[in-house]
Design a protein around this motif. Structure first.
Motif, PDB file in Angstrom:
ATOM      1  N   THR A   1       0.832  -1.201   0.000  1.00  0.00           N
ATOM      2  CA  THR A   1       0.000   0.000   0.000  1.00  0.00           C
ATOM      3  C   THR A   1       0.863   1.246   0.000  1.00  0.00           C
ATOM      4  O   THR A   1       0.604   2.202  -0.748  1.00  0.00           O
ATOM      5  CB  THR A   1      -0.934  -0.002   1.224  1.00  0.00           C
ATOM      6  N   GLY A   2       1.905   1.238   0.840  1.00  0.00           N
ATOM      7  CA  GLY A   2       2.828   2.373   0.857  1.00  0.00           C
ATOM      8  C   GLY A   2       3.560   2.544  -0.455  1.00  0.00           C
ATOM      9  O   GLY A   2       3.777   3.675  -0.923  1.00  0.00           O
ATOM     10  N   LEU A   3       3.933   1.422  -1.075  1.00  0.00           N
ATOM     11  CA  LEU A   3       4.618   1.488  -2.366  1.00  0.00           C
ATOM     12  C   LEU A   3       3.697   2.036  -3.449  1.00  0.00           C
ATOM     13  O   LEU A   3       4.124   2.825  -4.294  1.00  0.00           O
ATOM     14  CB  LEU A   3       5.119   0.098  -2.742  1.00  0.00           C
TER      15      LEU A   3
ATOM     16  N   GLY B   1       8.932  -0.558   1.831  1.00  0.00           N
ATOM     17  CA  GLY B   1       9.207  -1.990   1.859  1.00  0.00           C
ATOM     18  C   GLY B   1      10.295  -2.457   0.919  1.00  0.00           C
ATOM     19  O   GLY B   1      10.332  -3.644   0.560  1.00  0.00           O
ATOM     20  N   PHE B   2      11.221  -1.576   0.529  1.00  0.00           N
ATOM     21  CA  PHE B   2      12.212  -1.953  -0.470  1.00  0.00           C
ATOM     22  C   PHE B   2      13.187  -3.020   0.014  1.00  0.00           C
ATOM     23  O   PHE B   2      13.866  -3.649  -0.800  1.00  0.00           O
ATOM     24  CB  PHE B   2      12.985  -0.720  -0.944  1.00  0.00           C
TER      25      PHE B   2
ATOM     26  N   THR C   1       4.265   3.387 -13.086  1.00  0.00           N
ATOM     27  CA  THR C   1       5.057   2.749 -12.040  1.00  0.00           C
ATOM     28  C   THR C   1       4.196   2.188 -10.919  1.00  0.00           C
ATOM     29  O   THR C   1       4.685   1.421 -10.102  1.00  0.00           O
ATOM     30  CB  THR C   1       6.070   3.744 -11.437  1.00  0.00           C
ATOM     31  N   SER C   2       2.909   2.554 -10.858  1.00  0.00           N
ATOM     32  CA  SER C   2       2.043   1.979  -9.834  1.00  0.00           C
ATOM     33  C   SER C   2       1.830   0.486 -10.055  1.00  0.00           C
ATOM     34  O   SER C   2       1.381  -0.219  -9.160  1.00  0.00           O
ATOM     35  CB  SER C   2       0.702   2.706  -9.802  1.00  0.00           C
ATOM     36  N   LEU C   3       2.151   0.011 -11.260  1.00  0.00           N
ATOM     37  CA  LEU C   3       2.033  -1.421 -11.540  1.00  0.00           C
ATOM     38  C   LEU C   3       2.976  -2.234 -10.680  1.00  0.00           C
ATOM     39  O   LEU C   3       2.760  -3.430 -10.473  1.00  0.00           O
ATOM     40  CB  LEU C   3       2.328  -1.687 -13.021  1.00  0.00           C
ATOM     41  N   VAL C   4       4.027  -1.609 -10.155  1.00  0.00           N
ATOM     42  CA  VAL C   4       4.993  -2.329  -9.344  1.00  0.00           C
ATOM     43  C   VAL C   4       4.345  -2.857  -8.071  1.00  0.00           C
ATOM     44  O   VAL C   4       4.747  -3.876  -7.520  1.00  0.00           O
ATOM     45  CB  VAL C   4       6.204  -1.422  -9.003  1.00  0.00           C
TER      46      VAL C   4
END
Length: 396
Positions: free
Chosen positions: A156-158, A367-368, A169-172
């Motif tokens: 969710t944060g990502l 969360g990286f 990039t939201s597809l990540v």
């Protein structure tokens, strides 16, 4: 034909070929016939080990689970013996225990045989009580629920972070959870569980350690919450991690010097940011006091689970390891390796290294430390991170 009417031989075959421990736990609670078979003789160990070793559980986690099973059995699984780096007898205690944990559950990428000291067997003894194994299954289910909640929280944060920069990039964050991501999260949770189990065994008087070691254990926490304490461990002489009684930063069970891999001397502690990421989630879910108790081993990590004793719910089938996933888990995630390699220091800082505009706290918030290479492919390459993390501040 239902499970209840199957001959025991066929039922044993079915149970030994279940896809994962979560499924085994569910079947044992749903089927009286499966429960009776599991509870009889050596069938419990055979079934448990077949499912545990089928490839879904990472090697390090397998070692941690067997260690906790030995602790719960009260069989004093830490006798005097020798380790990979010492050919002489080592007295049981906190120093030798930590070395054994390090050697058996971090350095070994794949264990082909049992440890020489008998600390971490390749498989549990056939006389292990079924109730011990059922308790491990319950813990595994609860930690799996927590890990999935944790990953959902960071996804969710990502998604929020990537959606502010580029719609594509939201597809990540939309990709399903990968096997390596779940195993990184579970490994950190099982390590926290181990600290709780050791301290509980000490209170029960089943460790067989000296009073001095038992007293020292009371003040030991899992990890440090500050970056300085992580790096301080690297300044300790390398021989201290192999010598009983040496000052090796015993305030923290998992620290840089103790986990500094002799096979890869230039590689930083591969799990420090994974631990910090999990602790940040526990702090978010239950508050600072609870997170401190988990880190100190006085509170059980499974109590982090919200909503009572829940079942594992997945939108898709449980992930399986892809080619190369096991090897990658020996090291930190790609983003953390990038951060550490580009970490500003000395000349690198003057030249404007890539990590100068990366804040490790912001990396953890997204969360990286857990994300797999497959999830990062959308970013094209790691040099896109500075532009992605547009809300970070320069690391001083």
């Amino acid at each position: 034909m239902s499970l209840e009417t199957l001959p025991y031989e066929l039922l044993l075959h079915v149970l030994c070929n279940l896809p994962d421990l979560t499924t085994l736990d569910s079947v044992l609670r749903a089927s009286p016939a499966a429960y009776r078979l599991f509870d009889s003789g050596a069938c419990a160990v055979e079934i448990f080990e077949c499912v545990l070793s089928d490839g879904c559980v990472y090697d390090h986690i397998q070692v941690l689970m067997r260690q906790i099973a030995l602790l719960r059995s009260g069989s004093r699984p830490f006798p005097p013996g020798y380790t990979e780096y010492t050919s002489w007898t080592v007295a049981p205690g906190i120093a030798s225990f930590r070395r054994q944990v390090i050697e058996e559950s971090l350095r070994h990428s794949s264990r082909q045989k049992a440890s020489a000291a008998g600390f971490a067997p390749k498989r549990l003894h056939r006389d292990t009580e079924p109730c011990i194994l059922r308790s491990i299954l319950v813990t595994a289910r609860r930690l799996t629920v927590i890990s999935l909640d944790c990953i959902e929280f960071y996804l969710t944060g990502l998604a929020q972070l990537t959606s502010e920069t580029d719609d594509q990039t939201s597809l990540v964050a939309a990709l399903p959870t990968g096997w390596s991501e779940e195993q990184r999260c579970l490994r950190a949770l099982w390590r926290l569980q181990l600290i709780f189990e050791v301290k509980r065994a000490a209170r029960r008087g089943t460790l067989g350690w000296s009073k001095k070691d038992l007293k020292s254990l009371e003040g030991v926490a899992a990890i440090s919450s500050t970056e300085d304490d992580w790096w301080l461990g690297l300044q300790v002489s390398s021989f201290s991690q192999h010598w009983p009684g040496a000052d090796c930063g015993e305030r923290f069970f998992y620290h840089s010097a103790a986990h500094h891999d002799c096979y890869y001397p230039d590689v930083m502690h591969p799990e420090k940011h994974e631990h910090a990421t999990i602790m940040d989630y526990i702090r978010h879910a239950r508050g600072q006091d609870f997170a401190t108790g988990v880190n100190q081993g006085t509170l059980c990590p499974t109590a982090t689970m919200a909503g009572g004793d829940r079942e594992v719910c997945r939108a898709t089938e449980a992930p399986r390891p892809a080619l190369g996933d096991r090897r990658k888990l020996i090291f930190a995630s790609a983003v953390v390796q990038y951060y550490e390699s580009a970490r500003p220091c000395g000349a690198c800082a003057e030249l404007g290294g890539g990590a100068q505009i990366l804040d490790i706290a912001s990396l953890r918030q997204a969360g990286f430390a857990l994300w797999s290479n497959q999830r990062l492919k959308v970013l094209k390459n790691l040099s896109d991170l500075p532009s992605l993390l547009n809300r970070t501040k320069t690391v001083s």
